[in-house]
Design a protein around this motif. Structure first.
Motif, PDB file in Angstrom:
ATOM      1  N   ALA A   1       0.854  -1.185   0.000  1.00  0.00           N
ATOM      2  CA  ALA A   1       0.000   0.000   0.000  1.00  0.00           C
ATOM      3  C   ALA A   1       0.887   1.232   0.000  1.00  0.00           C
ATOM      4  CB  ALA A   1      -0.903  -0.011   1.234  1.00  0.00           C
ATOM      5  N   PRO A   2       0.531   2.259  -0.790  1.00  0.00           N
ATOM      6  CA  PRO A   2       1.382   3.464  -0.837  1.00  0.00           C
ATOM      7  C   PRO A   2       1.456   4.135   0.525  1.00  0.00           C
ATOM      8  CG  PRO A   2      -0.738   3.838  -1.909  1.00  0.00           C
ATOM      9  CD  PRO A   2      -0.662   2.372  -1.615  1.00  0.00           C
ATOM     10  N   ARG A   3       2.650   4.580   0.878  1.00  0.00           N
ATOM     11  CA  ARG A   3       2.847   5.272   2.155  1.00  0.00           C
ATOM     12  C   ARG A   3       2.742   6.769   1.933  1.00  0.00           C
ATOM     13  NH1 ARG A   3       7.313   1.386   2.850  1.00  0.00           N
ATOM     14  NH2 ARG A   3       6.526  -0.286   4.151  1.00  0.00           N
ATOM     15  N   GLY A   4       2.233   7.438   2.936  1.00  0.00           N
ATOM     16  CA  GLY A   4       2.109   8.886   2.845  1.00  0.00           C
ATOM     17  C   GLY A   4       3.467   9.561   2.793  1.00  0.00           C
ATOM     18  N   LYS A   5       3.481  10.805   2.314  1.00  0.00           N
ATOM     19  CA  LYS A   5       4.739  11.531   2.198  1.00  0.00           C
ATOM     20  C   LYS A   5       5.375  11.772   3.558  1.00  0.00           C
ATOM     21  CE  LYS A   5       3.572  13.883  -2.117  1.00  0.00           C
ATOM     22  NZ  LYS A   5       3.376  15.188  -2.800  1.00  0.00           N
ATOM     23  N   THR A   6       4.554  11.747   4.619  1.00  0.00           N
ATOM     24  CA  THR A   6       5.098  11.992   5.954  1.00  0.00           C
ATOM     25  C   THR A   6       5.782  10.766   6.535  1.00  0.00           C
ATOM     26  OG1 THR A   6       2.959  11.419   6.924  1.00  0.00           O
ATOM     27  CG2 THR A   6       3.362  13.748   6.434  1.00  0.00           C
ATOM     28  N   SER A   7       5.587   9.599   5.914  1.00  0.00           N
ATOM     29  CA  SER A   7       6.207   8.384   6.434  1.00  0.00           C
ATOM     30  C   SER A   7       7.703   8.414   6.191  1.00  0.00           C
ATOM     31  CB  SER A   7       5.593   7.153   5.746  1.00  0.00           C
ATOM     32  OG  SER A   7       6.343   5.995   6.046  1.00  0.00           O
ATOM     33  N   GLY A   8       8.466   8.094   7.242  1.00  0.00           N
ATOM     34  CA  GLY A   8       9.915   8.077   7.085  1.00  0.00           C
ATOM     35  C   GLY A   8      10.386   7.057   6.076  1.00  0.00           C
ATOM     36  N   LEU A   9       9.673   5.919   5.994  1.00  0.00           N
ATOM     37  CA  LEU A   9      10.083   4.864   5.072  1.00  0.00           C
ATOM     38  C   LEU A   9       9.722   5.178   3.634  1.00  0.00           C
ATOM     39  CD1 LEU A   9       9.271   1.621   7.091  1.00  0.00           C
ATOM     40  CD2 LEU A   9      11.449   2.793   6.835  1.00  0.00           C
ATOM     41  N   ALA A  10       8.942   6.239   3.392  1.00  0.00           N
ATOM     42  CA  ALA A  10       8.573   6.595   2.026  1.00  0.00           C
ATOM     43  C   ALA A  10       9.803   6.945   1.190  1.00  0.00           C
ATOM     44  CB  ALA A  10       7.590   7.761   2.037  1.00  0.00           C
ATOM     45  N   GLN A  11      10.881   7.325   1.854  1.00  0.00           N
ATOM     46  CA  GLN A  11      12.098   7.706   1.139  1.00  0.00           C
ATOM     47  C   GLN A  11      12.997   6.519   0.802  1.00  0.00           C
ATOM     48  OE1 GLN A  11      12.061  10.886   0.248  1.00  0.00           O
ATOM     49  NE2 GLN A  11      10.176  11.013   1.455  1.00  0.00           N
ATOM     50  N   LEU A  12      12.643   5.329   1.257  1.00  0.00           N
ATOM     51  CA  LEU A  12      13.454   4.156   0.922  1.00  0.00           C
ATOM     52  C   LEU A  12      13.283   3.800  -0.552  1.00  0.00           C
ATOM     53  CD1 LEU A  12      13.070   1.485   3.769  1.00  0.00           C
ATOM     54  CD2 LEU A  12      15.166   2.636   3.060  1.00  0.00           C
ATOM     55  N   PRO A  13      14.337   3.346  -1.227  1.00  0.00           N
ATOM     56  CA  PRO A  13      14.185   2.828  -2.587  1.00  0.00           C
ATOM     57  C   PRO A  13      13.221   1.649  -2.600  1.00  0.00           C
ATOM     58  CG  PRO A  13      16.506   3.077  -2.018  1.00  0.00           C
ATOM     59  CD  PRO A  13      15.729   3.301  -0.758  1.00  0.00           C
ATOM     60  N   GLU A  14      12.593   1.428  -3.753  1.00  0.00           N
ATOM     61  CA  GLU A  14      11.583   0.377  -3.836  1.00  0.00           C
ATOM     62  C   GLU A  14      12.156  -0.989  -3.472  1.00  0.00           C
ATOM     63  OE1 GLU A  14       8.309  -1.488  -6.992  1.00  0.00           O
ATOM     64  OE2 GLU A  14       9.805  -0.020  -7.670  1.00  0.00           O
ATOM     65  N   CYS A  15      13.397  -1.262  -3.887  1.00  0.00           N
ATOM     66  CA  CYS A  15      13.981  -2.574  -3.601  1.00  0.00           C
ATOM     67  C   CYS A  15      14.093  -2.817  -2.104  1.00  0.00           C
ATOM     68  CB  CYS A  15      15.347  -2.716  -4.277  1.00  0.00           C
ATOM     69  SG  CYS A  15      16.577  -1.484  -3.766  1.00  0.00           S
ATOM     70  N   LEU A  16      14.394  -1.764  -1.335  1.00  0.00           N
ATOM     71  CA  LEU A  16      14.511  -1.920   0.112  1.00  0.00           C
ATOM     72  C   LEU A  16      13.144  -1.902   0.789  1.00  0.00           C
ATOM     73  CD1 LEU A  16      17.691   0.173   0.985  1.00  0.00           C
ATOM     74  CD2 LEU A  16      17.451  -2.306   0.865  1.00  0.00           C
ATOM     75  N   SER A  17      12.178  -1.166   0.224  1.00  0.00           N
ATOM     76  CA  SER A  17      10.818  -1.200   0.774  1.00  0.00           C
ATOM     77  C   SER A  17      10.252  -2.610   0.682  1.00  0.00           C
ATOM     78  CB  SER A  17       9.913  -0.227   0.015  1.00  0.00           C
ATOM     79  OG  SER A  17      10.284   1.107   0.281  1.00  0.00           O
TER      80      SER A  17
END
Length: 731
Positions: free
Chosen positions: A326-342
């Protein structure tokens, strides 16, 4: 999360729970609750660092029981810390308590400390069995409840918050889940259990509104704490004087805090009316000049109740059905992780340590059973974690060249050091020898300045919880998060080797599935303080060989050993039996060898940190099967035997594969303990340590590298334990 006193109250009232015969159903499992419960309640070793082999076998039995009853498990795990910090005070208190308990266990007293690699073993077994799982960004309670509600299936956990969540199919407390006692005919086997639903609880309180239960949890107190005015409110409501029928007065038996609050809340038709009464009571107590305080408390209580407000559509359902996040909000710290690491994080292939360092720049290090008078066992592995922090926190634009002014006096070298107490064993408060490799400190670019950033590590200092500011470092190949998925495997492998201080040639004789373990053991041999003794190293390596041979002897297990007429399996099975006889038995009264426990805790910390680094680098080396690497009671028992003066050869059958592998692994470990680039290290203590460990380094066997015992022959020996898949990969 957890509601204070609620588990004791509910489990002491049979009317709240219903007997069920559980089978033919989906089951959402709180993964963290499960591995804690299985490990602690079934008596697995804590004093000697953990028996991961026994735990893995037991977990397999649990999963087989579910399969027998046609129960489909879906495991959901906590990830990192709650980024809101609402629970951080509770986490610090628990960590301090575990430090004290670890010390208590070390001295033969009671305590409960989960061995550091239990979670990794748990995940590996689930993956081996093909069990669907997901790791949430932070605490998983809310996601678990939403998924169970959407699927209309129960939750298996040991968390009292699930007495509050309104789940149609209910909550199965682990305490009552009798999976070791299957009943029913062969085609209709079931697990006897007890099921809780909010309907059952509310029925016992005159059919109270289920929406009032979250308010009960907040007033009672959970892990997020209660507003400070709550105690005043409860005193004004006089909940302790309420009887079962709602009346007050003499002759009424005293009730628990939980029951008193439930009785009080049951007098209101809904949440709105209950909060109006909160405002009325608080405003009345404040007096005419301070009206409005009650409304403030009502707002706080209503906000805290939202933790239990579950949605009809779960954000995890698409993951289990389609493998999409599920897409994470822009405020989520993990939103900045590259897709491979997410994706890796969701699969449980990126540890909470990495998530916390990335989001919070703060990590909590797991207490272990060790010598509290020495520096924490995590100090020896700090250089590995600093590399993890550097990769996570550096910015891509910072890696085109080393940051201006970042280089120390000797170009290309940076001393990696934390604040406060170091790794040295020379006394309290002393800074240990510094680990140095080609790197530069991570720097921020805010306001045009190059100020360094830090990760807060919470760890043991003596018997107290202490915070250290640890400086991340950037390796000189400039690998960063944004470029991880594009970086060649050879580059990522080079980063791993550089941090561990090993070369590919030193690991060449070792099968791929053991290379990370051998490299970590070499790192530990070089970095641990005090220096590990030769008998301890031998015991650790023999324990690894035990795991390799055991995996080939398990019924139904795919045999790693190809057809080899010269291999005497009868002798090898005798070898395994002989090793088992050396195990420390649970009934033995003698105390653990604290020195050995401390050294082995350092090894476990090094492996734990290296597994995190390997995951962050997208697994350039295969992960070892941790349950086959280390069994604490076996290694401690072998160490006791070898320390008594017996040579290592006395444990090994003459001419056996196990004997050959033992000395080959010892050679490989010691090659890895010699730093790949000695010029990048300081001289002194570490060099002296290598010389001390080098004397009699092969158990008095007189091993030499001449006489044809080169890399090719070692490879031939190890080929006997390599699977066909590994051989293809190696080719």
């Amino acid at each position: 999360m957890g509601v204070q006193g609620l588990t004791t109250y509910v489990e002491s009232n049979r009317n709240f729970l219903q007997d069920v015969r559980f089978r033919d159903s989906r089951l959402v499992i709180d993964g963290c609750s499960l591995y804690f419960r299985l490990y602690f309640n079934y008596g697995f070793d804590q004093q000697h660092g953990g028996d991961y082999d026994a735990f893995a076998c037991f977990l397999n039995e649990f999963l087989s029981a579910l399969e027998t009853c046609n129960i489909k498990p879906y495991v959901v795990l906590d990830g990192g810390m709650d980024p809101s910090d609402k629970k951080f005070a509770t986490l610090r208190q628990r960590l301090q308590s575990r430090i004290k308990e670890a010390d208590s266990i070390c001295h033969g007293r009671n305590g409960s400390v989960l061995p550091i690699l239990v979670r990794k073993v748990f995940l590996q077994v689930l993956n081996q069995r093909g069990i669907p799982l997901v790791q949430c960004p932070a605490e998983a309670d809310w996601e678990i409840a939403c998924l169970a509600r959407q699927w209309n299936c129960p939750v298996l956990t040991n968390d009292s918050d699930f007495y509050i969540f309104d789940l149609p199919a209910g909550y199965l407390p682990l305490h009552f889940f009798q999976w070791t006692n299957l009943n029913g005919k062969a085609s209709q086997r079931y697990i006897p259990s007890r099921c809780y639903t909010t309907n059952n609880l509310c029925r016992c309180f005159g059919g109270m509104n289920r929406e009032l239960l979250p308010l009960c949890a907040v007033l009672t107190g959970n892990d997020y704490g209660a507003p400070k005015e709550t105690e005043t409110l409860l005193a004004l409501a006089d909940v302790s004087a309420l009887g079962r029928g709602g009346g007050r007065g003499r002759g009424k038996a005293p009730v628990s805090r939980v029951e008193g609050i439930l009785i009080w809340l049951s007098s209101f038709p809904n949440v709105t009316e209950a909060l109006k009464e909160v405002s009325r009571l608080m405003d009345g107590a404040a007096g005419a000049g301070r009206r409005g305080q009650g409304g403030g408390l009502s707002s706080k209580l209503l906000a805290a109740m939202q933790e239990y407000n579950i949605k009809a559509q779960s954000p995890l359902a698409p993951w289990f059905s389609e493998g999409t996040l599920a897409p994470r909000g822009k405020t989520s710290g993990l939103a900045q992780l590259p897709e491979c690491l997410s994706l890796a994080a969701a699969r449980g292939q990126l540890s909470p340590l990495a998530l916390d360092a990335f989001v919070m720049q703060r990590v909590l290090l797991i207490p272990q059973v060790e010598n509290s008078k020495l520096a924490s066992s995590h100090c020896s592995s700090r250089p590995i974690r600093q590399a993890v922090y550097g990769i996570l926190l550096q910015k891509a634009e910072n890696t085109a060249s080393p940051a201006s002014g970042a280089l120390p006096a000797k170009a290309g070298q940076v001393q990696m050091q934390g604040r406060g107490r170091g790794r040295g064993g020379g006394g309290r408060g002393q800074q240990g020898p510094e680990h140095v490799f080609n790197a530069a400190p991570v720097q921020t670019q805010s306001h045009g300045s190059g100020s360094p950033i830090f990760v807060e590590e919470y760890d043991r200092l003596d018997l107290n919880l202490s915070k250290k500011q640890v400086e991340p470092v950037i390796l000189w190949n400039h690998i960063h998060l944004g470029g991880l998925s594009q970086a060649p495997a050879a580059v990522r492998l080079g980063v791993l080797f550089e941090v561990l201080g090993v070369t590919q040639s030193a690991l060449a004789p070792v099968p791929l599935h053991l290379q990370l373990a051998v490299a970590v053991t070499g790192f530990w041999l070089r970095e641990a303080t005090p220096a590990p003794s030769q008998p301890l190293l031998q015991a650790l390596v023999i324990g690894m060989i035990y795991g390799e041979l055991t995996s080939n002897n398990q019924p139904g297990a795919p045999r790693k050993v190809p057809v080899a007429p010269q291999l005497n399996w009868a002798a090898e099975r005798g070898f395994l039996s002989a090793l088992d006889r050396q195990r420390v038995r649970s009934g033995e009264r003698r105390r653990v060898d604290v020195g050995a426990a401390h050294c082995l805790s350092q090894w476990q910390s090094c492996l734990w940190s290296a597994l995190c680094l390997n995951q962050l680098l997208l697994v350039p080396l295969p992960e070892p099967n941790v349950s086959l690497l280390f069994s604490g009671t076996l290694v401690h028992g072998l160490f006791r035997y070898l320390k008594g003066g017996w040579p290592v050869e006395s444990l090994l059958p003459g001419g056996s594969l196990s004997g050959q592998l033992c000395f080959c692994l010892l050679d490989a470990v010691k090659d890895c303990s010699l730093k790949a680039n000695p010029s990048s290290f300081g001289s002194g203590k570490k060099n002296r340590g290598r010389g001390r460990r080098g004397r009699g380094g092969r158990g008095g066997r007189g091993w030499s590298r001449g006489g044809g015992r080169g890399s090719e022959e070692i490879n031939n020996r190890f080929a006997l334990l390599m699977s066909e898949e590994e051989e293809e990969e190696a080719d």
